[in-house]
Design an enzyme around this catalytic site. Sequence first.
Site, PDB file in Angstrom:
ATOM      1  CB  CYS A 133      -0.934   0.021   1.200  1.00 17.87           C
ATOM      2  SG  CYS A 133      -2.226  -1.223   1.088  1.00 17.87           S
ATOM      3  CG  HIS A 134       0.589   3.810   1.985  1.00 14.68           C
ATOM      4  ND1 HIS A 134      -0.380   3.062   2.599  1.00 14.68           N
ATOM      5  CD2 HIS A 134      -0.061   4.732   1.237  1.00 14.68           C
ATOM      6  CE1 HIS A 134      -1.568   3.504   2.253  1.00 14.68           C
ATOM      7  NE2 HIS A 134      -1.416   4.521   1.425  1.00 14.68           N
ATOM      8  N   GLY A 135       4.509   1.088   0.918  1.00 11.81           N
ATOM      9  CA  GLY A 135       5.929   0.780   0.894  1.00 11.81           C
ATOM     10  C   GLY A 135       6.631   0.708   2.219  1.00 11.81           C
TER      11      GLY A 135
END
Lengths: 169, 420, 258
Positions: A133-135
């Site tokens: 999703c956001h690393g």
Amino acid sequence: MSEKKTNRRDFLFTATYAVGAVGVGATVWPMIDQMNPDASVKALASTEVDISTVNPGKTITVLWRGKPVFIRRRTSEEIADAKSVKLEDLKHPEKDEDRAKNPEWLVMLGVCTHLGCVPLDQKGDYNGWFCPCHGSHYDTSGRIRKGPAPTNMEIPKYEFVDTNTIKIG
Amino acid sequence: MSEHEYTPKSKAGKWFNDRLPLLSLANHLTDYPTPKNLNYWWTFGGILTFCLITQIVTGLTLAMHYIAHADMAFDSVEHIMRDVNYGWLIRYIHANGASMFFLAVYIHIFRSLFYGSYKSPREIIWIIGIIIYLLMMAAAFMGYVLPWGQMSFWGATVITNLFSAIPLVGEGIVTWLWGGYSVDNPTLTRFFTLHYLIPFLILGLVVLHIWALHVPGNNNPIGIDIKKPSKDTVPFHPYIVIKDGFALLMFIIVFAFFVFYTPNILGHADNYIEADPLVTPAHIVPEWYLLPFYAILRSVPDKLLGVVAMLSAILILAALPWLDTSKIRSAVFRPLYKQFYWILVADVLILGYVGAMPAEGLYLLIARVATAYYFLHFLVILPVLGFKEKTLPVPMSITEPVLGGSVNMAAARSKESSRN
Amino acid sequence: MRNLFWISLFFLLTTNFTVLKSAEKEEYLKTNWSFKGIFGKFDRGALQRGYQVYTEVCASCHSMKYLSYRNLAEKGGPEFSEAEAKAIAASFEVTDGPNTDGEMFTRPGKLSDKFVMPYENVEAAKAANGGAYPPDMSVLIKARSGGADYIYSLLQGYVEPPEGTSLDEGVYYNKYMYGKKIKMASPLSDGIVEYSDGTETSIEQMSKDVTTFLMWAAEPHLEARHKMGFKAIVYLIILTILVYFSMKKIWSRVETEV
């Protein structure tokens, strides 16, 4: 109108308001509390998992309280990797021993602590987990190493019922 | 809306109020001049607002747990009763709330009938009220279907079958209502949707009802027009607010007694049996508040005419402002009307009683007489009474003591007729 | 006009009582129920004994699908200890699954499990009972207009049929049953269960215990409801008195009676 009279009137009105407010509060509470987990949900607090078929280097995912729990049988390299990390290098310092009571088995809530996505297994810069999703990158102990997540992945309450069974919750 | 201009004191208040006059509205509602002789029968408007809001709030919370599916509805209600935090409390408030709502609305309607509140210039208030009442019946009926018990299922079957009485298209309409060939899952889900929608329609109509009320202002126990604001009026806040609050609390005590100590007495035991399309319960009876109309339905031996009679019994109320020809509003000054009023009350109670009884023998006979009288009251007695009745002298204002002599009556009457 | 209130209240109550009455043929047997009244509570002993009667006698035909074993340890119920409730649950075989091989398996029950059902489904229950479905007992008390009194009476209502009554095979005479004919044979007989607390196991005693248990099953929050109701009403009365005097004060500014 005498002063005394005014005071008594004020007291009466204040008392009425106060008592009324208590009642409103008491009425509102059930309407709020009904959204909390109900008795049948709370009753499903624990689940037992058979781990006899999990080979080293494999992860199984089980559902507990509607969330995935990763149960990974770690290889010796992974364990060594996790143990060798210096605490100073960690964003959320936790020893691997504290996260995995039995170093071979890592039991962890498979939920990214950033915004709740499920991280991918064996991905990322630290050979642990990677949240698409956001690393966020997690290491082989599920600790946050890089990315926006603030803390390590959570360890639920669990115990080994016998060598082949883990009870979560 | 307001008779006098209102300017907020603070600058911010003025800025806001110029763009959206909510503060003017609040000021209008607080200062609203209300006749000071309103008795406790007038508090039921406020009580009804409370009932509506209670039903909406408890309904919304129940909808968070209820499952509108024929296989799961009954189970989900039991889940609410057993497991959901305070679920039993919320459901019992909602179920008994429906009965309390109707109790209050009947008192409200009969208050209007006694004091002639439906007469000019308040016809629109009255008609909106009748529409609200009809919607309440629809909402209550559909809500009763949702637990999917035996009474739910068979009540739904019987009531929807009323439409089959319509010549030619009746059968088609019933199939359309059901979404199938019997009351089943499609019926349940659409009833749930409509049950959810109707209260908000009612809420909108209540706003119109109050708006329409605030144009001429409240009627009052002596039924005369008053000057506003004047010695005869008090501002709504705090006088009426506190009085309504007191009455509301008395009402809530009765309500609480039902909820906590006899929560199922107004329901039917059969509704704790899950719906079974193969077995009809021995006694199919609607909820108490629909019984008078149920009695009217059954008293007519013809299917179509029975339905027509039942609907007419409700719709005739909408024509009441024109059926009642008397210029005097309050029954206080109408000695004959007062007696007929009480006979009507008794008549409706009798209809309610026989509605709960089997439709046979003496009960059927009583139901027929009572039905005939019901229509007689509205279609014959009321129009004739307006012309024949010798009314008592009406005072000129609330503060003045009641004055004898025909002067006042004549004055009141001429004032009335000059209006028309 | 004041009469209107009383008339409507009367109307409200009578209609319901009369509805009930029309379904009643025989006066029900009366007993002192501990759960009746404003302060009514369940008798723990009766609930625990009643559960025993249910499991040992009724449960072979009647399901209780809305109850879970955890309920047995919950407040306001039989209040078995957590350990006792766990032991009770574990004494039942629960079908679970499918497992990783895609097969159903059985395991000992857990607190979160629902009461095990005697039959797989309604049809199986009918087939095993001569076509009559033994009703689920979870809300049975609330599903019968006579309530607890009716069930209590029914269990003791098996008497010799009056002369001239013809009974089909598998049909029994019970004077409290609607239509007086019932497909359930008298379930209780003296000493059919053995109470561990030494209470005598007469039909009357067992009927009372199992009915108390069924009342709790149908209304598990009855005690909490009674308790909360008392508090709520006392509170409302206090607030009403305060509002009344506030109202009198406010209205004393104008010369009108409230």
